[in-house]
Design an enzyme around this catalytic site. Structure first.
Site, short mmCIF file in Angstrom:
data_model
loop_
_atom_site.label_atom_id
_atom_site.label_comp_id
_atom_site.label_asym_id
_atom_site.label_seq_id
_atom_site.Cartn_x
_atom_site.Cartn_y
_atom_site.Cartn_z
CG HIS A 92 -23.67 46.85 -31.62
ND1 HIS A 92 -24.03 48.28 -31.57
CD2 HIS A 92 -24.48 46.01 -32.21
CE1 HIS A 92 -25.39 48.08 -32.02
NE2 HIS A 92 -25.52 46.86 -32.53
CD GLN A 118 -23.30 37.34 -36.55
OE1 GLN A 118 -23.85 37.52 -35.22
NE2 GLN A 118 -24.14 36.77 -37.60
CB THR A 130 -32.73 44.25 -36.30
OG1 THR A 130 -33.88 43.95 -35.41
CG2 THR A 130 -31.46 44.38 -35.50
CE1 TYR A 164 -21.94 38.19 -40.81
CE2 TYR A 164 -21.05 39.85 -42.34
CZ TYR A 164 -22.17 39.38 -41.71
OH TYR A 164 -23.35 39.84 -41.89
CG HIS A 189 -21.41 36.37 -44.68
ND1 HIS A 189 -22.37 35.30 -45.21
CD2 HIS A 189 -22.45 37.30 -44.24
CE1 HIS A 189 -23.64 35.83 -45.32
NE2 HIS A 189 -23.54 37.06 -44.64
CG PHE A 193 -30.19 33.50 -31.69
CD1 PHE A 193 -31.44 33.21 -32.65
CD2 PHE A 193 -30.32 34.36 -30.79
CE1 PHE A 193 -32.56 33.80 -32.11
CE2 PHE A 193 -31.30 34.81 -30.45
CZ PHE A 193 -32.50 34.70 -31.11
CD GLU A 201 -28.53 44.66 -33.63
OE1 GLU A 201 -27.52 45.13 -34.00
OE2 GLU A 201 -28.91 43.48 -34.01
N GLY A 254 -28.91 42.20 -45.94
CA GLY A 254 -30.12 41.33 -45.43
C GLY A 254 -30.27 40.18 -46.28
CG ASP A 255 -30.47 36.85 -44.46
OD1 ASP A 255 -29.44 36.78 -45.18
OD2 ASP A 255 -30.43 36.85 -42.97
#
Length: 275
Positions: free
Chosen positions: A257, A167, A40, A136, A140, A207, A9, A99-100
């Site tokens: 990933h 995640q 992203t 998740y 989440h 993060f 990614e 998304g946020d």
């Protein structure tokens, strides 16, 4: 057993200098022959143009690439236009996420959840896209309960997702238990483990606080004990994450990933230990 799929990614660069740096990073990581690169976007899809430009450049170089697509703040019309543009560039893979919302952004748009986006993509484009969604293992951060989170994942798969990317996490048991729970619900799609290399303690803590990823106490304390000794942080981080990846692959994870943070060294070092 099938050979695990490794993917990598990136985030879209914001400057010409960043774009050049990413090209150099991608050139190094391409030597590893990942199955695909994903790219992203910013909050509320704010870098969707940069995402597309980066994906198109990767495709032009002969690599497979998947744009991340956020539906939050979007309308059916805007998402339809983005999907049409993806198709015009012969993009066949997409990572579909809620998304946020960016701070100060009021309306959530016409889509509330990622399963609604997946359903819309399927209704609009049939089987054109291979759709990846998020999973998740450590729940989440906005989920009301672990069971609610599992059911949300089930809805995304039933809507038409082909596979999932988790995640990042550092507790393999959380991943294995999550996969087991999804299988009990009759979910059979591949659940690829998201892997975050450890290269910077402060950044990792920031993060992880944001996304709810748990750093085991012994790992946290050991990283903190190195202070500003970045070489020791990287060496220890490489050992920890290599052991995690080896356990995941031995336990049947269908792929890894790598969250590269637009850097080549840590992902390459991990990869070389695994293959």
């Amino acid at each position: 057993m099938e050979t695990p799929n490794f993917s990598i990614e990136f985030y879209p660069p914001k400057t010409a200098e960043g774009a050049e740096k990413l090209r150099a990073t991608r050139a190094k990581l391409s030597l590893l022959h990942p199955k695909y690169f994903s790219v992203t976007f910013g909050a509320g899809g704010s870098t969707q143009r940069g995402t597309l430009d980066t994906v198109v450049e990767i495709l032009a170089a002969g690599e497979d690439a998947a744009p991340h697509l956020s539906c939050v703040g979007g309308t059916r019309e805007s998402i339809r236009a983005i999907l049409a543009e993806f198709k015009s560039h012969n993009i066949r893979r997409v990572v579909a996420l809620r998304g946020d919302l960016p701070s100060g952004y009021g309306a959530a748009g016409e889509f509330r959840y990622a399963n609604e986006l997946v359903e819309f993509i399927r209704a609009e484009t049939g089987d054109w896209f291979h759709i990846e969604v998020a999973a998740y293992p450590e729940v989440h951060p906005q989920a009301r309960s672990p069971q609610d989170d599992l059911l949300a994942f089930e809805r995304k798969v039933k809507a038409g997702a082909n596979a999932a990317i988790t995640q990042y996490f550092y507790n393999a048991d959380a991943y294995f238990q999550y996969v087991e729970q999804t299988r009990k619900l009759g979910i059979e799609v591949p659940i690829v483990a998201g892997i975050m290399p450890i290269t910077n303690y402060t950044q990792l803590m920031r993060f992880s606080d944001m996304c709810g990823a748990e750093i085991p106490r012994w790992v946290r304390l050991k990283l903190a004990s190195f202070g500003d000794d970045s070489a020791s942080i990287k060496a220890f981080g490489l050992d920890v994450v290599t052991a995690l990846c080896q356990r995941l692959l031995a336990g049947g994870a269908p792929g890894l990933h790598f969250y590269s943070m637009n850097q080549a060294a840590a992902t390459t070092a991990l990869w070389q230990r695994l293959v």
